[in-house]
Each structure stands twice: as C-alpha cells, then as structure tokens.
Enzyme design. Sequence first.
Site, mmCIF file in Angstrom:
data_model
loop_
_atom_site.group_PDB
_atom_site.id
_atom_site.type_symbol
_atom_site.label_atom_id
_atom_site.label_comp_id
_atom_site.label_asym_id
_atom_site.label_seq_id
_atom_site.Cartn_x
_atom_site.Cartn_y
_atom_site.Cartn_z
ATOM 1 N N HIS A 129 -27.674 97.250 -47.069
ATOM 2 C CA HIS A 129 -27.047 97.198 -45.746
ATOM 3 C C HIS A 129 -25.897 98.199 -45.644
ATOM 4 O O HIS A 129 -25.662 98.785 -44.589
ATOM 5 C CB HIS A 129 -26.554 95.783 -45.434
ATOM 6 C CG HIS A 129 -27.638 94.884 -44.937
ATOM 7 N ND1 HIS A 129 -27.476 94.008 -43.898
ATOM 8 C CD2 HIS A 129 -28.926 94.740 -45.335
ATOM 9 C CE1 HIS A 129 -28.610 93.358 -43.671
ATOM 10 N NE2 HIS A 129 -29.495 93.772 -44.544
ATOM 11 N N ASN A 146 -25.897 90.682 -40.339
ATOM 12 C CA ASN A 146 -25.017 90.466 -41.475
ATOM 13 C C ASN A 146 -24.552 89.028 -41.607
ATOM 14 O O ASN A 146 -23.861 88.699 -42.558
ATOM 15 C CB ASN A 146 -23.787 91.378 -41.346
ATOM 16 C CG ASN A 146 -24.102 92.777 -41.859
ATOM 17 O OD1 ASN A 146 -25.207 93.051 -42.299
ATOM 18 N ND2 ASN A 146 -23.131 93.642 -41.790
ATOM 19 N N ARG A 182 -28.943 93.336 -51.739
ATOM 20 C CA ARG A 182 -29.074 93.519 -50.282
ATOM 21 C C ARG A 182 -27.792 94.103 -49.666
ATOM 22 O O ARG A 182 -27.880 94.897 -48.724
ATOM 23 C CB ARG A 182 -29.399 92.162 -49.646
ATOM 24 C CG ARG A 182 -29.698 92.255 -48.171
ATOM 25 C CD ARG A 182 -30.260 90.937 -47.636
ATOM 26 N NE ARG A 182 -30.517 90.986 -46.219
ATOM 27 C CZ ARG A 182 -29.993 90.126 -45.330
ATOM 28 N NH1 ARG A 182 -29.192 89.152 -45.738
ATOM 29 N NH2 ARG A 182 -30.270 90.247 -44.053
ATOM 30 N N HIS A 195 -37.759 92.447 -52.114
ATOM 31 C CA HIS A 195 -37.964 91.064 -51.673
ATOM 32 C C HIS A 195 -38.612 90.203 -52.762
ATOM 33 O O HIS A 195 -38.990 89.064 -52.499
ATOM 34 C CB HIS A 195 -38.773 91.039 -50.368
ATOM 35 C CG HIS A 195 -37.961 91.512 -49.186
ATOM 36 N ND1 HIS A 195 -38.498 91.765 -47.957
ATOM 37 C CD2 HIS A 195 -36.626 91.761 -49.069
ATOM 38 C CE1 HIS A 195 -37.529 92.161 -47.127
ATOM 39 N NE2 HIS A 195 -36.400 92.176 -47.778
HETATM 40 C C1 HEM Z 1 -38.041 97.114 -45.031
HETATM 41 C C2 HEM Z 1 -37.187 96.573 -44.200
HETATM 42 C C3 HEM Z 1 -36.445 95.316 -44.508
HETATM 43 C C4 HEM Z 1 -36.330 94.235 -43.690
HETATM 44 C C5 HEM Z 1 -36.908 94.096 -42.295
HETATM 45 C C6 HEM Z 1 -35.566 93.243 -44.402
HETATM 46 C C7 HEM Z 1 -35.212 92.013 -43.882
HETATM 47 C C8 HEM Z 1 -34.622 90.996 -44.602
HETATM 48 C C9 HEM Z 1 -34.291 89.690 -44.075
HETATM 49 C C10 HEM Z 1 -34.490 89.243 -42.639
HETATM 50 C C11 HEM Z 1 -33.804 88.945 -45.099
HETATM 51 C C12 HEM Z 1 -33.415 87.459 -45.065
HETATM 52 C C13 HEM Z 1 -31.932 87.215 -45.013
HETATM 53 C C14 HEM Z 1 -31.613 85.745 -44.979
HETATM 54 O O1 HEM Z 1 -32.275 84.992 -44.271
HETATM 55 O O2 HEM Z 1 -30.658 85.319 -45.662
HETATM 56 C C15 HEM Z 1 -33.821 89.785 -46.262
HETATM 57 C C16 HEM Z 1 -33.402 89.394 -47.501
HETATM 58 C C17 HEM Z 1 -33.309 90.237 -48.580
HETATM 59 N N1 HEM Z 1 -33.574 91.588 -48.594
HETATM 60 FE FE1 HEM Z 1 -34.448 92.636 -47.132
HETATM 61 N N2 HEM Z 1 -35.232 93.726 -45.627
HETATM 62 C C18 HEM Z 1 -35.734 94.996 -45.735
HETATM 63 C C19 HEM Z 1 -35.561 95.851 -46.804
HETATM 64 C C20 HEM Z 1 -34.877 95.540 -47.941
HETATM 65 C C21 HEM Z 1 -34.497 96.490 -48.957
HETATM 66 C C22 HEM Z 1 -34.733 97.982 -48.884
HETATM 67 C C23 HEM Z 1 -33.881 95.777 -49.934
HETATM 68 C C24 HEM Z 1 -33.297 96.281 -51.227
HETATM 69 C C25 HEM Z 1 -33.836 97.228 -51.939
HETATM 70 C C26 HEM Z 1 -33.880 94.401 -49.523
HETATM 71 C C27 HEM Z 1 -33.402 93.358 -50.282
HETATM 72 C C28 HEM Z 1 -33.322 92.053 -49.844
HETATM 73 C C29 HEM Z 1 -32.926 90.947 -50.706
HETATM 74 C C30 HEM Z 1 -32.614 91.044 -52.184
HETATM 75 C C31 HEM Z 1 -32.904 89.804 -49.907
HETATM 76 C C32 HEM Z 1 -32.523 88.378 -50.333
HETATM 77 C C33 HEM Z 1 -31.070 88.126 -50.014
HETATM 78 C C34 HEM Z 1 -30.599 86.720 -50.376
HETATM 79 O O3 HEM Z 1 -31.113 86.112 -51.316
HETATM 80 O O4 HEM Z 1 -29.661 86.240 -49.699
HETATM 81 N N3 HEM Z 1 -34.466 94.294 -48.300
HETATM 82 N N4 HEM Z 1 -34.299 91.037 -45.939
HETATM 83 C C1 LIG Z 2 -20.361 86.660 -44.988
HETATM 84 C C2 LIG Z 2 -19.590 86.861 -43.750
HETATM 85 O O1 LIG Z 2 -18.675 87.636 -43.665
HETATM 86 N N1 LIG Z 2 -20.003 86.160 -42.745
HETATM 87 C C3 LIG Z 2 -19.334 86.203 -41.502
HETATM 88 C C4 LIG Z 2 -20.342 86.526 -40.438
HETATM 89 O O2 LIG Z 2 -19.795 86.374 -39.166
HETATM 90 C C5 LIG Z 2 -19.271 85.096 -38.869
HETATM 91 C C6 LIG Z 2 -18.778 85.120 -37.461
HETATM 92 O O3 LIG Z 2 -19.713 85.656 -36.607
HETATM 93 C C7 LIG Z 2 -18.144 84.773 -39.839
HETATM 94 O O4 LIG Z 2 -17.657 83.473 -39.572
HETATM 95 C C8 LIG Z 2 -18.671 84.861 -41.246
HETATM 96 O O5 LIG Z 2 -17.624 84.684 -42.152
#
Ligand code: HEM
Ligand SMILES: CC(=O)N[C@H]1CO[C@H](CO)[C@@H](O)[C@@H]1O
Length: 331
Positions: free
Chosen positions: A69, A97, A65, A194
């Site tokens: 980003h 982020n 991710r 995802h």
């Molecule tokens: C299509 C639009 C997309 C949206 C709206 C979206 C949105 C999100 C959101 C809201 C999260 C949850 C973050 C959290 O709560 O910690 C997430 C997690 C994640 N996204 Fe997406 N995402 C998108 C596309 C992608 C793409 C293109 C990739 C990579 C190819 C990706 C890979 C991931 C991964 C691997 C996670 C899990 C991260 C973790 O385990 O902390 N996403 N995404």
């Molecule tokens: C992972 C990371 O850098 N998180 C930062 C996101 O922003 C907050 C403040 O808004 C920081 O405290 C975190 O370290």
Amino acid sequence: MASMAAMVTMGVAALFLSAAASSAMAAGLQMDFYSSTCPRVEEIVKDEMVEILRAAPTLAGPLLRLHFHDCFVRGCDGSVLLDSTPANTAEKDATPNLTLRGFGSVQRVKDRLEQACPGTVSCADILALMARDAVVLARGPSWPVALGRRDGRVSIANETNQLPPPTANFTRLVQMFAAKGLGVKDLVVLSGGHTLGTAHCNLFSDRLYNFTGANNLADVDPALDATYLARLRSRCQSLADNTTLNEMDPGSFLSFDASYYRLVAKRRGLFHSDAALLSDPATRAYVQRQATGLFADEFFRDFADSMVKMSTVDVLTGAQGEIRKKCYLVN
Ligand code: HEM
Ligand SMILES: CC(=O)N[C@H]1CO[C@H](CO)[C@@H](O)[C@@H]1O
Ligand SMILES: *[C@@H]1O[C@H](CO)[C@@H](O)[C@H](O)[C@H]1NC(C)=O
Ligand SMILES: *[C@@H]1O[C@H](CO)[C@@H](O)[C@H](O)[C@H]1NC(C)=O
Ligand SMILES: *[C@@H]1O[C@H](CO)[C@@H](O)[C@H](O)[C@H]1NC(C)=O
Ligand SMILES: *[C@@H]1O[C@H](CO)[C@@H](O)[C@H](O)[C@H]1NC(C)=O
C-alpha cells in the site's frame, strides 16, 4: 551432492543480487547505503521482527501488505504511515486502509533504530525491510533490499484510489499495475502474497449475495466454486458483515507458499481480483503451472524479483523528502 546444491543456490543468489542491484541503482538506492551510518540496521530489523512475529504471528501478512500500500500511493515513501491532521485526511483513514494493521510494530522498530542510529533510517526503508523479513520468517523467499529511500511529507486519503480494489477485473488490474511500472507477470506473481493473511467478509461478500446488484440468493459470482461459495456463506452471513475474518489461504495462512495458486485454479480465490487471474491466457497459465505444486522454487524466485521491482516504485532519494523522527508524523 551437498556442495553441488550449495553451488547452485549461490549461483541463483548471485544472479538475483545483480538483477536487484541494477534495478536498485536505477532507482538511486544502494545495497550498502547505511554501511557507515547504521551498519547493524538489517540485523536490528530482523531481531525485532522475530520478536514481533513471535508475539503476533498473524502480523506477517499485514506487514507485507503495508509495504504494498505504501508503494502504490506516492511511491515507497512511508506516506501510508502518516496520521491525519485537522487540515488533512491521510491515506491511513481512507477506505482501503481501514483494514491495515501493523502500524504499532513499524513504530516499535523505528524507535529501536532511533536509539541505535538517531535520525538516520527512513520509515520507507523500514517498511521495505519488515515486509521482506515477514515473508522470510513465514518460510517464504528472501531478497536483497537496496536502501536509501527518503520519507515523504504528504499523505492524501483520496490518492488511495490508485490501489486496486478487490472487485477489479483483469483489465483494470493490469492498468493499475502498469501505472506503477509493473507488468502482467508482476500482477500474477505479487497476487501470490495472498498466501498470507486474512480478509473481512464485506470485501468479497458481493460474490456471495449481490454480484450483479439483484441482491438475492441466486445473485452469485459464477466464477466462484459452488462448494466454496456455500462454505463462505456459512462464515459471512450477510452483506453487512464487516468484522468476520477469513483466511485467504485456509489452513496455511501463516506460511508463505504456492498454495494460493492451487486455490485460484480451483476457483477458490477469495476476491474477484484473484479469480480474474483465470480470465487471461498468460496469467491463467501461470496459475495452473503453480497449482501443480511442482514449481514453488520458481514462484519464490519470481516473487523475490517482483518485490524488488515494487519496492523501488517512485522512491524519494538524495535530498528529497526527509528522515522522519516518528513514522506517523512529518518532522
Ligand atoms: C492485485 C491486486 C490486489 C488486490 C485487489 C488486493 C486486495 C486485498 C484485500 C481487499 C485484502 C483484505 C483486507 C482485509 O479485509 O483485511 C487484502 C489482503 C492482503 N493483501 Fe492484497 N490485494 C492485492 C495485491 C496484493 C499485493 C501485491 C500484496 C503483496 C505483495 C498483497 C498482500 C496482501 C496481504 C498479505 C493481505 C492480508 C492482510 C492481513 O492479513 O490483514 N495484496 N488484499
Ligand atoms: C489502522 C488505522 O490507522 N486505522 C484507522 C482507519 O481509519 C479510522 C477512521 O476512519 C481510524 O479510527 C483508524 O484508527
Ligand atoms: C483529492 O483531494 C485533494 C485535496 O486533498 C483535492 O485537491 C483533489 O481534487 C481530490 N481529488 C479527487 C480525485 O477527489
Ligand atoms: C472492467 O472494469 C472496468 C471498470 O473498472 C470497466 O470499465 C470495464 O468495462 C470492465 N471490463 C470488462 C471486460 O468487464
Ligand atoms: C447490491 O449491489 C448494488 C450494486 O452494486 C448496490 O448498489 C447495493 O447497495 C448492494 N446492496 C447491498 C445491500 O449492499
Ligand atoms: C462496520 O459497519 C458498521 C455498520 O455499518 C459501521 O458502523 C462500522 O464503522 C463499520 N466498521 C468498519 C471497520 O468499517
């Protein structure tokens, strides 16, 4: 039989290499960019990734991710890694982020590469390699990563509004991907990322309690399967819960596979943006085909292809930008 399979595999690999090489060349990147300045770069990153994921297997998703980003804001230039300064709030500290993880692992790899080849390998290239290795080590596909990205010197919090929010509808998702030169196919394929990782309740709990703003128990997203809704409500008990984590692909959130599409097809995608893939005929057809589980090789090839595209978005090359010494600071 075995040699036949090997030949087919090699043929596919060669095809991908040439597709990737041409897209990379167009972006000014090269497969052998560090061959004389840091010949072991890929091996070093891979070895570190094995250690990182051995210690913390849940970092595979976050590291994939981070690269996404990075590429969607100012191109793949490492801007997501920069810290805020007294005069500037960086991308890292903007709302989308706040849930990013893995920064310490990126710096660990950077430190290792600074020992081996000081001042040579960009943080942007390190992110691209770590994302690829994260997927490979999670038993997903591999792809060739062309190198030579330079690191940017700018990171601005409000530019993260170019990242698609989890509430986005299909039209909005298509627009936001198109703004980065990515198509509808890339959208449905990359959403398959995802299959890895977890999400915080508050990023989807509007679908459980407050879909239209009425904020009552009947105010649910009609696109969400009712059984799944009940299960998610038992985990996410209020709109305010911003700490509980949920596996996006329950049961296999550490392994990269096509099961994300089986969930989405059953109306069990976690985000509104996942469910939105069913609202368009072309993406719905892709979801349903992958939901059969019979075409995972095709998804793997598609994912590799789309990652190669995403990892060349607006890259800095040549004399642009710099090679940072620390990934979180401009030189
Ligand atoms: C299509 C639009 C997309 C949206 C709206 C979206 C949105 C999100 C959101 C809201 C999260 C949850 C973050 C959290 O709560 O910690 C997430 C997690 C994640 N996204 Fe997406 N995402 C998108 C596309 C992608 C793409 C293109 C990739 C990579 C190819 C990706 C890979 C991931 C991964 C691997 C996670 C899990 C991260 C973790 O385990 O902390 N996403 N995404
Ligand atoms: C992972 C990371 O850098 N998180 C930062 C996101 O922003 C907050 C403040 O808004 C920081 O405290 C975190 O370290
Ligand atoms: C984003 O922030 C910059 C300054 O950091 C400012 O100039 C710009 O107007 C802001 N843009 C939006 C859309 O808020
Ligand atoms: C999709 O979302 C945008 C805002 O992000 C909105 O303007 C548009 O009306 C929505 N489209 C549909 C079909 O709901
Ligand atoms: C419910 O949704 C509405 C509209 O999106 C929003 O204004 C409100 O803050 C939400 N309520 C809560 C408790 O989050
Ligand atoms: C979660 O919500 C609480 C209370 O609203 C807030 O203080 C905290 O900063 C939030 N945490 C995150 C990670 O957003």
